[in-house]
Design a protein around this motif. Structure first.
Motif, PDB file in Angstrom:
ATOM      1  N   ILE A  14       5.782  -1.464 -10.499  1.00 20.21           N
ATOM      2  CA  ILE A  14       4.699  -0.876  -9.712  1.00 20.21           C
ATOM      3  C   ILE A  14       3.924   0.177 -10.495  1.00 20.21           C
ATOM      4  CG2 ILE A  14       6.270   0.823  -8.689  1.00 20.21           C
ATOM      5  CD1 ILE A  14       3.154  -0.832  -7.062  1.00 20.21           C
ATOM      6  N   ALA A  15       4.601   0.920 -11.357  1.00 22.66           N
ATOM      7  CA  ALA A  15       3.903   1.975 -12.101  1.00 22.66           C
ATOM      8  C   ALA A  15       2.776   1.394 -12.947  1.00 22.66           C
ATOM      9  CB  ALA A  15       4.892   2.738 -12.972  1.00 22.66           C
ATOM     10  N   LEU A  69       0.828  -1.199   0.000  1.00 22.78           N
ATOM     11  CA  LEU A  69       0.000   0.000   0.000  1.00 22.78           C
ATOM     12  C   LEU A  69       0.867   1.255   0.000  1.00 22.78           C
ATOM     13  CD1 LEU A  69      -2.636   1.540   0.151  1.00 22.78           C
ATOM     14  CD2 LEU A  69      -2.653   1.152   2.634  1.00 22.78           C
ATOM     15  N   ALA A  70       1.894   1.276   0.846  1.00 25.62           N
ATOM     16  CA  ALA A  70       2.780   2.443   0.891  1.00 25.62           C
ATOM     17  C   ALA A  70       3.430   2.696  -0.469  1.00 25.62           C
ATOM     18  CB  ALA A  70       3.852   2.245   1.966  1.00 25.62           C
ATOM     19  N   LEU A  71       3.807   1.620  -1.152  1.00 21.10           N
ATOM     20  CA  LEU A  71       4.417   1.760  -2.472  1.00 21.10           C
ATOM     21  C   LEU A  71       3.399   2.259  -3.494  1.00 21.10           C
ATOM     22  CD1 LEU A  71       6.910   1.319  -4.271  1.00 21.10           C
ATOM     23  CD2 LEU A  71       6.213  -1.080  -4.510  1.00 21.10           C
ATOM     24  N   LEU A  72       2.197   1.715  -3.464  1.00 17.96           N
ATOM     25  CA  LEU A  72       1.157   2.144  -4.403  1.00 17.96           C
ATOM     26  C   LEU A  72       0.858   3.632  -4.269  1.00 17.96           C
ATOM     27  CD1 LEU A  72      -1.555  -0.668  -4.329  1.00 17.96           C
ATOM     28  CD2 LEU A  72      -0.402   0.218  -6.368  1.00 17.96           C
ATOM     29  N   LEU A  73       0.809   4.113  -3.030  1.00 18.23           N
ATOM     30  CA  LEU A  73       0.453   5.507  -2.802  1.00 18.23           C
ATOM     31  C   LEU A  73       1.448   6.463  -3.441  1.00 18.23           C
ATOM     32  CD1 LEU A  73      -0.714   5.211   0.909  1.00 18.23           C
ATOM     33  CD2 LEU A  73      -2.158   5.745  -1.062  1.00 18.23           C
ATOM     34  N   ARG A  74       2.692   6.016  -3.607  1.00 20.76           N
ATOM     35  CA  ARG A  74       3.700   6.865  -4.233  1.00 20.76           C
ATOM     36  C   ARG A  74       3.530   6.923  -5.755  1.00 20.76           C
ATOM     37  NH1 ARG A  74       7.440   4.173  -0.671  1.00 20.76           N
ATOM     38  NH2 ARG A  74       8.584   3.246  -2.422  1.00 20.76           N
ATOM     39  N   HIS A  75       2.699   6.029  -6.299  1.00 16.25           N
ATOM     40  CA  HIS A  75       2.574   5.948  -7.754  1.00 16.25           C
ATOM     41  C   HIS A  75       1.161   6.188  -8.265  1.00 16.25           C
ATOM     42  CE1 HIS A  75       6.668   4.423  -8.664  1.00 16.25           C
ATOM     43  NE2 HIS A  75       6.594   3.968  -7.437  1.00 16.25           N
ATOM     44  N   LEU A  76       0.170   6.216  -7.384  1.00 16.34           N
ATOM     45  CA  LEU A  76      -1.200   6.455  -7.837  1.00 16.34           C
ATOM     46  C   LEU A  76      -1.390   7.948  -8.134  1.00 16.34           C
ATOM     47  CD1 LEU A  76      -3.260   4.190  -5.418  1.00 16.34           C
ATOM     48  CD2 LEU A  76      -3.231   4.036  -7.915  1.00 16.34           C
ATOM     49  N   ILE A  85       6.363  -3.967  -7.905  1.00 16.01           N
ATOM     50  CA  ILE A  85       7.697  -3.843  -7.339  1.00 16.01           C
ATOM     51  C   ILE A  85       8.408  -2.662  -8.003  1.00 16.01           C
ATOM     52  CG2 ILE A  85       8.609  -5.538  -8.993  1.00 16.01           C
ATOM     53  CD1 ILE A  85      10.655  -6.351  -6.874  1.00 16.01           C
ATOM     54  N   GLU A  86       9.264  -1.999  -7.244  1.00 14.90           N
ATOM     55  CA  GLU A  86      10.084  -0.907  -7.739  1.00 14.90           C
ATOM     56  C   GLU A  86      11.510  -1.432  -7.876  1.00 14.90           C
ATOM     57  OE1 GLU A  86       9.634   3.766  -6.849  1.00 14.90           O
ATOM     58  OE2 GLU A  86      10.171   2.523  -5.134  1.00 14.90           O
ATOM     59  N   PRO A  87      11.867  -1.995  -9.036  1.00 20.44           N
ATOM     60  CA  PRO A  87      13.140  -2.717  -9.155  1.00 20.44           C
ATOM     61  C   PRO A  87      14.366  -1.922  -8.722  1.00 20.44           C
ATOM     62  CG  PRO A  87      11.775  -3.107 -11.093  1.00 20.44           C
ATOM     63  CD  PRO A  87      11.097  -2.033 -10.305  1.00 20.44           C
ATOM     64  N   ALA A  88      14.411  -0.636  -9.042  1.00 20.14           N
ATOM     65  CA  ALA A  88      15.605   0.158  -8.730  1.00 20.14           C
ATOM     66  C   ALA A  88      15.881   0.225  -7.236  1.00 20.14           C
ATOM     67  CB  ALA A  88      15.453   1.567  -9.302  1.00 20.14           C
ATOM     68  N   LYS A  99      -3.188   0.362 -13.534  1.00 18.53           N
ATOM     69  CA  LYS A  99      -4.356  -0.521 -13.664  1.00 18.53           C
ATOM     70  C   LYS A  99      -5.400  -0.189 -12.605  1.00 18.53           C
ATOM     71  CE  LYS A  99      -1.833  -4.506 -15.550  1.00 18.53           C
ATOM     72  NZ  LYS A  99      -1.345  -5.880 -15.257  1.00 18.53           N
ATOM     73  N   LEU A 100      -4.953   0.027 -11.357  1.00 16.26           N
ATOM     74  CA  LEU A 100      -5.896   0.371 -10.294  1.00 16.26           C
ATOM     75  C   LEU A 100      -6.538   1.725 -10.561  1.00 16.26           C
ATOM     76  CD1 LEU A 100      -4.096  -0.796  -7.027  1.00 16.26           C
ATOM     77  CD2 LEU A 100      -6.146  -1.778  -8.074  1.00 16.26           C
ATOM     78  N   ALA A 101      -5.742   2.685 -11.022  1.00 14.92           N
ATOM     79  CA  ALA A 101      -6.294   4.014 -11.304  1.00 14.92           C
ATOM     80  C   ALA A 101      -7.391   3.930 -12.363  1.00 14.92           C
ATOM     81  CB  ALA A 101      -5.177   4.952 -11.754  1.00 14.92           C
ATOM     82  N   ARG A 102      -7.209   3.057 -13.349  1.00 16.49           N
ATOM     83  CA  ARG A 102      -8.242   2.900 -14.377  1.00 16.49           C
ATOM     84  C   ARG A 102      -9.498   2.263 -13.795  1.00 16.49           C
ATOM     85  NH1 ARG A 102      -3.591   1.734 -17.578  1.00 16.49           N
ATOM     86  NH2 ARG A 102      -3.879  -0.522 -17.424  1.00 16.49           N
ATOM     87  N   LEU A 103      -9.329   1.348 -12.846  1.00 17.76           N
ATOM     88  CA  LEU A 103     -10.510   0.769 -12.184  1.00 17.76           C
ATOM     89  C   LEU A 103     -11.259   1.841 -11.401  1.00 17.76           C
ATOM     90  CD1 LEU A 103      -9.194  -2.617 -10.716  1.00 17.76           C
ATOM     91  CD2 LEU A 103     -10.671  -2.297 -12.692  1.00 17.76           C
ATOM     92  N   TYR A 104     -10.513   2.704 -10.705  1.00 19.39           N
ATOM     93  CA  TYR A 104     -11.149   3.752  -9.910  1.00 19.39           C
ATOM     94  C   TYR A 104     -11.934   4.732 -10.767  1.00 19.39           C
ATOM     95  CZ  TYR A 104      -7.685   2.505  -6.250  1.00 19.39           C
ATOM     96  OH  TYR A 104      -6.905   1.868  -5.320  1.00 19.39           O
ATOM     97  N   THR A 105     -11.405   5.044 -11.936  1.00 19.66           N
ATOM     98  CA  THR A 105     -11.983   6.117 -12.751  1.00 19.66           C
ATOM     99  C   THR A 105     -12.845   5.621 -13.900  1.00 19.66           C
ATOM    100  OG1 THR A 105      -9.955   6.187 -14.101  1.00 19.66           O
ATOM    101  CG2 THR A 105     -10.068   7.660 -12.196  1.00 19.66           C
ATOM    102  N   GLY A 106     -13.017   4.293 -13.992  1.00 25.53           N
ATOM    103  CA  GLY A 106     -13.877   3.750 -15.034  1.00 25.53           C
ATOM    104  C   GLY A 106     -13.193   3.566 -16.359  1.00 25.53           C
TER     105      GLY A 106
END
Length: 373
Positions: A343-344, A20-27, A168-171, A349-356
């Motif tokens: 992760i990006a 969740l913490a990682l997702l929040l940095r990219h949403l 995952i954030e490979p770097a 993908k999640l952002a598209r689910l949220y916004t239709g």
């Protein structure tokens, strides 16, 4: 902009919490977080990143007083989406979001194993409560096809499930020799020792005792386990019984596993009950060879996507593990599998689910509709 509230059971160190913490940095959306219990170290990390964290103050699984507090947070925030994570948050969060009239209610299932969920047995009562509250939401996100299949076996309709893998954030895990040296020095591990590593909660399903037994058969090797949990005392005791207590390091939980991965020479994942296998991907991103059993993230991929991740059967014993772990060492190229789960892409993908922007697995019921009992 779409406003999203993520509801999670707690924000101590753990796979779902870190994800969740990682997702929040990219949403690319206006996100806030509500934790049923207290913020913990991951919550403080999220706050430092500028995301508000609401603490509901739940005192236990049956603290029903937490429900109206959560309803108020959701109602006052005017969120377009409530996204729940982990069993207790899914149960309470979906009910609260429905009472608050949230248009879109999504739950991610992170930790549904075969016969257990987040360490608790999946009794009929647990399954019944899950199914009843699942119907209050719009869709359930599974982190792998394996989890999607388990949800269907529980009776969740196929058209209400969509798969969005962990990211995952490979770097962040790229190998750094200086980090390896510093971590080994801090943990008291000789610079020339062969180090077998593992990451995860110390629970029976992770089968870390098997690694203690394996390392006992590997003269001079060290075992480094990152994580905490109820099995800690048993693992200490087993290490003493096998006379390898001086070669086993239980480093505790951390929000940053990259330094520990740098200190390892080979990564071991003997669990037969994984829902995704994020630790394996992180190890591969750190350039480690991997010996594993279950890893839904890798299982459907062609062998060339992760050539240095060797699979041992569930029945393999300490001798097989010690032999495989002993022959694999040194850094290897980061494989294509790691970049499949960047992760990006998963956040998008999640952002598209949220916004239709993508078809939804289910449709939210109108807020005025009564909640079924």
């Amino acid at each position: 902009m779409t406003r999203v509230l993520h509801v999670i059971t707690g924000l101590e160190h753990g796979g779902a919490e870190r994800q969740l913490a990682l997702l929040l940095r990219h949403l690319p959306l206006d996100c806030e977080v509500a934790t049923l219990t207290h913020a913990g170290p991951v919550g403080e990390e999220i706050r430092r990143g500028g995301v508000p964290v609401h603490e509901i103050g739940m005192r236990g699984n049956r603290d029903l007083a937490a429900l109206p507090r959560l309803v108020r947070v959701i109602g006052d925030g005017g969120y377009d989406v409530v996204h729940t994570h982990l069993y207790r948050a899914c149960v309470y969060g979906r009910v609260a979001a429905r009472l608050a009239g949230t248009p879109l209610i999504i739950a991610t299932e992170h930790s549904l194993g075969d016969g257990h969920i987040e360490g608790r047995r999946t009794t009929r009562a647990v399954q019944a409560l899950y199914r009843a509250t699942e119907r209050l939401g719009s869709m359930t996100v599974a982190v792998s096809p394996t989890v999607a299949a388990r949800l269907r076996a529980w009776g969740v309709r196929r058209d209400r499930i969509t798969v969005v893998p962990n990211g995952i954030e490979p770097a962040a895990f790229a190998f750094a020799p200086a980090r390896r040296t510093a971590t080994r020095l801090r943990l008291g591990i000789p610079s020339d020792a062969h180090v077998v590593g593992a990451v995860g909660r110390l629970v029976p399903t992770k089968r870390f005792g098997l690694l203690v037994e394996a390392v006992a058969r590997m003269p001079g090797a060290r075992l480094l386990i990152v994580g905490d949990g109820p099995e800690r005392a048993r693992l200490h005791r087993l290490a003493r019984e096998r006379r390898v207590a001086d070669r086993v390091v239980l480093a505790g939980a951390t929000g940053d596993v990259a330094p520990a991965l740098a200190a390892m020479d080979v990564f071991a994942a003997p669990s037969t009950q994984e829902t995704f296998g994020l630790g394996v991907l992180e190890a591969l991103a750190a350039g480690l060879p991997v010996v594993r059993t279950a890893c839904p993230a890798l299982d459907p991929l062609p062998r060339e996507d992760a050539p240095d991740a060797v699979r041992l059967p569930a029945a393999a014993g300490p001798d097989a593990w010690s032999a495989e772990l002993g022959r694999r060492t040194g850094r290897v190229p980061v494989p294509p599998a790691v970049h499949r789960y960047a992760i990006a892409e998963q956040a998008a993908k999640l952002a598209r689910l949220y916004t239709g922007g993508e078809p939804r697995a289910g449709r939210a019921r109108p807020a005025r509709e009564s909640i079924p009992t």
